[in-house]
Write a protein that holds these residues in place. Structure first.
Motif, PDB file in Angstrom:
ATOM      1  N   THR A 142      -1.034  -5.096   5.252  1.00 48.64           N
ATOM      2  CA  THR A 142      -0.982  -5.622   4.026  1.00 48.64           C
ATOM      3  C   THR A 142      -0.656  -7.143   4.477  1.00 48.64           C
ATOM      4  O   THR A 142      -0.037  -8.050   3.621  1.00 48.64           O
ATOM      5  CB  THR A 142       0.249  -5.371   3.095  1.00 48.64           C
ATOM      6  OG1 THR A 142       1.384  -5.078   3.553  1.00 48.64           O
ATOM      7  CG2 THR A 142      -0.198  -4.132   2.548  1.00 48.64           C
ATOM      8  N   MET A 193       4.164   4.535   9.305  1.00 47.85           N
ATOM      9  CA  MET A 193       5.485   3.809   9.102  1.00 47.85           C
ATOM     10  C   MET A 193       6.738   4.412   8.909  1.00 47.85           C
ATOM     11  O   MET A 193       8.017   4.383   9.258  1.00 47.85           O
ATOM     12  CB  MET A 193       5.398   2.760   8.217  1.00 47.85           C
ATOM     13  CG  MET A 193       6.235   1.312   8.644  1.00 47.85           C
ATOM     14  SD  MET A 193       5.447   0.840  10.339  1.00 47.85           S
ATOM     15  CE  MET A 193       6.799   0.286  10.867  1.00 47.85           C
ATOM     16  N   CYS A 251       3.526  -3.986   9.410  1.00 47.70           N
ATOM     17  CA  CYS A 251       2.864  -3.221   8.333  1.00 47.70           C
ATOM     18  C   CYS A 251       1.874  -2.403   8.795  1.00 47.70           C
ATOM     19  O   CYS A 251       0.538  -2.718   9.009  1.00 47.70           O
ATOM     20  CB  CYS A 251       2.628  -3.967   7.290  1.00 47.70           C
ATOM     21  SG  CYS A 251       1.651  -3.088   5.898  1.00 47.70           S
ATOM     22  N   ARG A 252       2.014  -1.077   8.801  1.00 50.27           N
ATOM     23  CA  ARG A 252       0.891  -0.029   9.300  1.00 50.27           C
ATOM     24  C   ARG A 252      -0.135  -0.078   8.488  1.00 50.27           C
ATOM     25  O   ARG A 252      -1.323   0.236   9.019  1.00 50.27           O
ATOM     26  CB  ARG A 252       1.615   1.261   9.695  1.00 50.27           C
ATOM     27  CG  ARG A 252       0.695   2.327   9.967  1.00 50.27           C
ATOM     28  CD  ARG A 252      -0.012   2.177  11.246  1.00 50.27           C
ATOM     29  NE  ARG A 252      -1.014   3.268  11.671  1.00 50.27           N
ATOM     30  CZ  ARG A 252      -2.163   3.341  11.422  1.00 50.27           C
ATOM     31  NH1 ARG A 252      -2.592   2.333  10.599  1.00 50.27           N
ATOM     32  NH2 ARG A 252      -2.843   4.049  11.894  1.00 50.27           N
ATOM     33  N   CYS A 253       0.084  -0.300   7.041  1.00 52.65           N
ATOM     34  CA  CYS A 253      -1.046  -0.245   6.312  1.00 52.65           C
ATOM     35  C   CYS A 253      -1.939  -1.515   6.364  1.00 52.65           C
ATOM     36  O   CYS A 253      -2.936  -1.662   5.602  1.00 52.65           O
ATOM     37  CB  CYS A 253      -0.457  -0.153   4.807  1.00 52.65           C
ATOM     38  SG  CYS A 253       0.287   1.542   4.694  1.00 52.65           S
ATOM     39  N   GLN A 285       0.957  -1.250  -0.073  1.00 57.97           N
ATOM     40  CA  GLN A 285      -0.060  -0.054  -0.142  1.00 57.97           C
ATOM     41  C   GLN A 285       0.964   1.223   0.012  1.00 57.97           C
ATOM     42  O   GLN A 285       1.217   1.414  -1.090  1.00 57.97           O
ATOM     43  CB  GLN A 285      -0.924  -0.093   1.148  1.00 57.97           C
ATOM     44  CG  GLN A 285      -2.251  -0.937   0.884  1.00 57.97           C
ATOM     45  CD  GLN A 285      -3.047  -1.071   2.125  1.00 57.97           C
ATOM     46  OE1 GLN A 285      -3.551  -0.014   2.645  1.00 57.97           O
ATOM     47  NE2 GLN A 285      -3.753  -2.092   2.232  1.00 57.97           N
ATOM     48  N   CYS A 286       1.205   1.935   1.194  1.00 55.27           N
ATOM     49  CA  CYS A 286       2.192   2.671   1.290  1.00 55.27           C
ATOM     50  C   CYS A 286       3.562   2.433   0.684  1.00 55.27           C
ATOM     51  O   CYS A 286       4.255   3.063   0.135  1.00 55.27           O
ATOM     52  CB  CYS A 286       2.428   3.724   2.414  1.00 55.27           C
ATOM     53  SG  CYS A 286       3.366   2.762   3.633  1.00 55.27           S
ATOM     54  N   GLY A 287       3.841   1.165   1.009  1.00 54.98           N
ATOM     55  CA  GLY A 287       5.126   0.536   0.518  1.00 54.98           C
ATOM     56  C   GLY A 287       6.317   0.752   1.412  1.00 54.98           C
ATOM     57  O   GLY A 287       7.503   0.131   1.297  1.00 54.98           O
ATOM     58  N   TYR A 288       6.185   1.571   2.386  1.00 55.14           N
ATOM     59  CA  TYR A 288       7.360   1.889   3.233  1.00 55.14           C
ATOM     60  C   TYR A 288       7.927   0.471   3.904  1.00 55.14           C
ATOM     61  O   TYR A 288       9.187   0.563   4.231  1.00 55.14           O
ATOM     62  CB  TYR A 288       6.878   2.997   4.119  1.00 55.14           C
ATOM     63  CG  TYR A 288       8.187   3.540   4.884  1.00 55.14           C
ATOM     64  CD1 TYR A 288       8.797   4.513   4.106  1.00 55.14           C
ATOM     65  CD2 TYR A 288       8.447   3.174   6.118  1.00 55.14           C
ATOM     66  CE1 TYR A 288      10.158   5.203   4.972  1.00 55.14           C
ATOM     67  CE2 TYR A 288       9.579   3.735   6.692  1.00 55.14           C
ATOM     68  CZ  TYR A 288      10.309   4.640   6.343  1.00 55.14           C
ATOM     69  OH  TYR A 288      11.445   5.376   7.001  1.00 55.14           O
ATOM     70  N   CYS A 289       7.059  -0.187   4.692  1.00 56.88           N
ATOM     71  CA  CYS A 289       7.609  -1.304   5.223  1.00 56.88           C
ATOM     72  C   CYS A 289       8.092  -2.503   4.402  1.00 56.88           C
ATOM     73  O   CYS A 289       8.732  -3.419   4.800  1.00 56.88           O
ATOM     74  CB  CYS A 289       6.537  -1.958   6.123  1.00 56.88           C
ATOM     75  SG  CYS A 289       5.414  -2.842   5.101  1.00 56.88           S
ATOM     76  N   GLN A 290       7.996  -2.378   3.121  1.00 59.38           N
ATOM     77  CA  GLN A 290       8.013  -3.415   2.272  1.00 59.38           C
ATOM     78  C   GLN A 290       9.368  -4.259   1.856  1.00 59.38           C
ATOM     79  O   GLN A 290       9.670  -5.363   1.629  1.00 59.38           O
ATOM     80  CB  GLN A 290       7.108  -3.460   0.808  1.00 59.38           C
ATOM     81  CG  GLN A 290       5.710  -3.100   1.021  1.00 59.38           C
ATOM     82  CD  GLN A 290       4.904  -4.289   1.682  1.00 59.38           C
ATOM     83  OE1 GLN A 290       5.494  -5.550   1.818  1.00 59.38           O
ATOM     84  NE2 GLN A 290       3.813  -4.097   2.054  1.00 59.38           N
TER      85      GLN A 290
HETATM   86  S1  FES Z   1       2.636  -1.066   3.105  1.00 57.31           S
HETATM   87 FE1  FES Z   1       2.517   0.827   4.212  1.00 57.31          FE
HETATM   88  S2  FES Z   1       3.517   0.074   5.986  1.00 57.31           S
HETATM   89 FE2  FES Z   1       3.525  -1.695   4.931  1.00 57.31          FE
END
Ligand code: FES
Ligand code: FES
Lengths: 153, 755
Positions: free
Chosen positions: A137, B382, A133-135, A97-102
């Protein structure tokens, strides 16, 4: 300040930093490898996960002085063309989603599959549990790990 | 086809004349501008054109037919960077594989609502995005008509090819792009019928997917610049404190540290928007060469803090003036609860009153009364707050993650003493938003720091800074009462709700309009802790409370919880109570999602050991019903499955919307079950993920199914609506599983689970 020769993504990199500097910030600030992310700085979220001699390791609490000759692999070095089975599975399942944790998720997942090429559901959840993963996923992460395992075997 | 006038939003369709020939006036995003190779990598293996022709503010076409589409809105994980360009591409009639997406910079002349808030990105730009594509399609047709000397009406456009059937002439968009870019913008254009969509309604993968999975620079935190310094800041350790003095001599001597100073954000008389505010107007700043050095030096400053006096903030919100009172003193969570309870027993503000609720309760044979609460929450995106600024004498460049570039621009300009047009704001991809990045004080902070340092600066918050200087989800409290007569009919309904510092009540939402005697009241409690919008503001609590209470009412009536809700909705639809126009929901669409979830979850077919809860809610113009299944394992509830039914009108990108609906479910379960921020002496007890609990992989449902109502209604909200109702479904399923009702979030601290 002190000089360190680091083995990162198969190359030797020399940096002159304070010995207490975590590998995370060496990568991000000094080597321009910004794929490894900062999330908490206290080894709780997994955003900073790299491979240290093949094991998933939190780079935010790993002082540069402690790694010696160990091989460090970051998301940038996981594969030449972004085509590691885990990366491919991530794209196929369209996980982010936001991708930051990926990046951290992918590094944890690829280290898991290296050790356990065919993890069951429980093993996947356990291995991935340290990566927040805050989003939310998580279901796609599990699915992508399974897909990568099935493609690799 | 539908004919529409191009008058509305026409600014964006007027082409920029100085173009044609490489230079893109509208600007690439920073990362792409600096690294054109990576921009190309975006469109995997796409051959880049030699020349681009700008058709309008949303798109340019290359001489080889490749199209660049600008995505105007902040990308916070809701996937608008993919779905907004999809809408343009569909109307343009181009193959998605020939599209490159660029993040547009803030440009109030070209775009409207460049905001990630209120789940409105798609709905507010739906028409403009379609017109942008359709206008370009029409201009391409006209260019071909002129070139071929045939009537424009005989030309068709499909998949990037213009065709004149009679003469057999065809041309790719690239061949006509130059001529099209010189055309007058048509007065009137044709939009496609929904049945003609070929990209909208089909699943397309995240355009940033490859960059995300290979760790390419994308986010604010990734910004690097020649000569860039890193800044960190130290804010008061408690709400209710402010800076008195500091001694930075030791810190200044530390390696890599360039300077330590304090900055004030706003002058007293600055006319603040609600999105500008911060609890800490004066903070201590450390500037240095690297992040680690700065983080270390922050700890070496000796700072004295003092008690802040009570204060009143005057804010404007969309033209309305509002006042926020901040009492002096350091607050505790227990005090908040006590104050809320005290307010609960006093008189509330009546927000809606139908029939004679007081009389109904007086003559009731039976009354049930239940209270619900939730704590403050930190958004915990995050990616912690950060921003880049390069401020020179007469210009400011800002780059980073913000949900409200347009609303922050005036605050930045004011602080720097620069006119608005000298402030340029660009957006990176953002590691989450959830409402936190609506409040961009960090942009003003970094701009002020860069101006003072006369250098490019990236401001970095630690997780602790981020969690202890939040704009938190308020804590809320609600009491529901239902009155029954001797025949066990529901005759009265009363909700009274309040919060610190805002009320969560929506007086005109369901079940308003469905019950004869209805009373909705609310109240507020002042605080000096900063709070604001958090994914689905207010709904994120009241939905769960209301849907849990309705479950108890249905049980009291001996009715199936879905049947009971449908009965009420039928009443609201056929014979509404009170002023029907006041009800903000559409009872038929509401019932529609309940019926869909009933069917898809096989509601009523009980499985041994599986405990089910249902919930349905309306917000952001969309309807979501959810069924949540729990099984008990070792005395612990395990969410086995969630089934969601969603009516958000046309679904632009179904798989991406499904991803977000899944995320909403996980997020909702996580916050209702595990998360909470408590205060002691003005300081949050939780400042990092060791004590602040977020849902983790093992705790997420084993399966989530998402179903969308198929219709042709223009898109409504999608990012927020799946989040609030799941909390009610969870509470209701927990009751079935454990025999206990869960009233106080986070549920994990409320009761022991039994199975
Ligand atoms: S995709 Fe947003 S924190 Fe994992
Ligand atoms: S940043 Fe290292 S675990 Fe969170």
């Amino acid at each position: 300040m002190a000089t360190f020769n680091l083995n990162i993504n198969g190359k030797t990199q020399t940096v002159d930093v304070d010995p207490s500097t975590p590998i995370l910030w060496v990568l991000r600030d000094h080597l321009n490898l910004v794929g490894t992310k900062y999330g908490c700085g206290i080894a709780q979220c997994g955003a900073c996960t790299v491979h240290l001699d093949g094991s998933a390791t939190r780079s935010c609490m790993l002082p540069v002085s402690s790694v010696g000759n160990s091989k460090i692999t970051t998301i940038e070095g996981l594969s030449e063309n972004g085509d590691h089975p885990v990366q491919k599975a991530w794209l196929e399942v369209d996980v982010p989603q936001c991708g930051y944790c990926q990046a951290g998720q992918i590094m944890t997942a690829s280290a898991l599959l290296e050790k356990n090429p065919n993890p069951n559901d429980e093993e996947i959840e356990m291995a991935m549990n340290g990566n927040i993963c805050r989003c939310g996923t998580y279901l796609r992460i599990r699915k992508a790990v399974k897909l990568a395992a099935s493609k690799a075997s | 086809m539908t004919l529409v006038k191009t008058q509305i939003g026409r600014r964006a369709f007027i082409k920029n004349t100085s173009l044609a020939g490489g230079g893109l006036v509208l600007g690439f995003s920073f990362f792409n501008a600096c690294k054109p190779k990576e921009a190309e990598a975006l469109a995997v293996e796409l051959e880049m054109p030699k020349e681009w022709f700008e058709i309008n503010g949303y798109l340019k076409i290359g001489d080889n037919g490749v199209v660049t589409i600008m995505s105007p809105n902040p990308e916070i994980g809701q996937n608008v960077r993919t779905s907004m360009p999809m809408i343009v591409a569909d109307e343009l009639e181009i193959d998605w594989s020939n599209v490159v997406v660029e993040q547009a910079p803030l440009n109030t002349n070209l775009y409207s609502w460049q905001v990630a808030g209120g789940s409105r990105s798609i709905s507010s730009s739906w028409q403009n995005l379609r017109m942008a594509g359709a206008t370009a399609r029409q201009m391409l047709k006209e260019a071909a008509a002129q070139a071929w000397q045939v009537p424009v009406g005989e030309i068709t456009a499909k998949a990037g090819v213009l065709t004149h059937e009679v003469t057999g002439k065809t041309a790719g968009y690239g061949e006509m792009a130059s001529a099209a870019s010189q055309m007058e913008v048509p007065e009137e254009i044709e939009l496609k019928e929904t049945s003609e969509f070929s990209i909208i309604g089909t699943s397309r993968k995240n355009v940033d997917g490859k960059k995300i999975t290979t760790g390419k620079p994308l986010y604010g935190i990734d910004v690097q610049r020649e000569g860039m310094l890193i800044a960190g800041l130290v804010h008061p350790p408690a709400f209710g404190k402010r800076l008195k003095s500091f001694d930075a001599e030791a810190a200044k001597q530390m390696p890599g540290i360039r300077d330590v100073f304090s900055i004030k954000l706003y002058d007293e008389d600055f006319d603040k928007m609600a999105f500008h505010f911060t609890a800490f107007n004066e903070v201590v700043v450390v500037v240095g060469e690297s992040t680690w050095q700065v983080f270390q030096a922050k700890k070496a400053i000796n700072i004295e803090w003092e008690d802040a006096p009570e204060a009143t903030q005057h804010l404007t919100l969309f033209g309305n003036k509002m006042e926020m009172k901040h009492p002096a003193g350091m607050e505790n969570s227990e005090q908040h609860t006590d104050k809320l309870k005290k307010m609960m027993s006093g008189k509330g503000n009546v927000a809606r009153r139908d029939g004679n609720p007081e009389e109904a309760f007086e003559k009731a044979a039976k009354i049930i009364e239940r209270s619900y609460s939730c704590p403050f929450l930190a958004h915990n995106t995050m990616e912690p707050m950060n921003f880049f600024a390069n401020v020179t004498e007469d210009h400011a460049e800002l780059l980073g993650p913000t949900q409200t570039p347009e609303w922050m621009e005036p605050a930045v300009a004011e602080r720097l003493g620069l006119p608005l047009e000298k402030v340029d704001i660009q957006m990176t991809r953002q590691g989450g938003g959830f409402g936190r990045r609506l409040y961009g004080h960090f942009m003003v902070e970094v701009a002020a720091i860069s101006q003072r340092m006369k250098a490019p600066v990236k401001l970095m918050y630690t997780r602790e800074d981020d969690m202890s200087q939040g704009i938190y989800r308020p804590s809320y409290y609600a009491t529901y009462r239902a009155a029954f007569d001797a025949e066990n009919n529901l005759i009265g309904f009363h909700v009274k709700a309040g919060g610190v510092p805002e009320s969560p009540l929506f007086a005109n939402r369901f079940p308003a309009g469905a019950i004869d005697n209805y009373l909705a009241e609310d109240f507020t409690v002042d605080t000096n802790i900063t709070t604001g919008a958090f994914r689905a503001p207010r709904s994120n609590f009241i939905a769960g409370a209301e849907q849990s209470f309705l479950d108890e009412v249905a049980e009291e009536l001996g009715k199936d919880p879905i049947d009971f809700r449908l009965e009420l909705l039928k009443r609201a639809q056929e014979n509404p109570v009170g002023d029907a126009t006041a009800n903000d929901y559409d009872a038929a669409r509401y019932a529609g999602v309940l019926e869909l979830v009933r069917e898809k979850s096989n509601w009523g077919q009980d499985q041994p050991g599986v405990h089910r809860g249902v919930s349905a809610y309306f917000c952001h113009q969309s309807y979501v019903a959810q069924v949540l299944d729990i099984v008990m394992e070792n005395n612990e509830p395990v969410v086995q499955k969630v089934t969601s039914a969603i009516d958000c009108g046309i679904v632009v990108n179904p798989d991406a919307a499904t991803n977000m609906a899944e995320g909403g479910v996980v997020d909702g379960i996580g916050h209702a079950m595990y998360s909470g921020l408590t205060f002691n002496n003005g300081t949050p007890d939780q400042q990092n993920f060791d004590r602040y609990r977020l849902i983790r992989n093992r705790e997420a449902p084993k399966a989530i199914e998402t179903h969308f109502v198929q219709n042709t209604i223009d898109p409504t909200g999608m990012g927020e609506p799946p989040f609030p109702p799941i909390m009610g479904a969870l509470a209701n399923a927990l009751y079935k599983a454990s025999g206990r009702r869960y009233y106080h979030q986070p549920f994990i601290t409320d009761r022991v689970f039994k199975g």
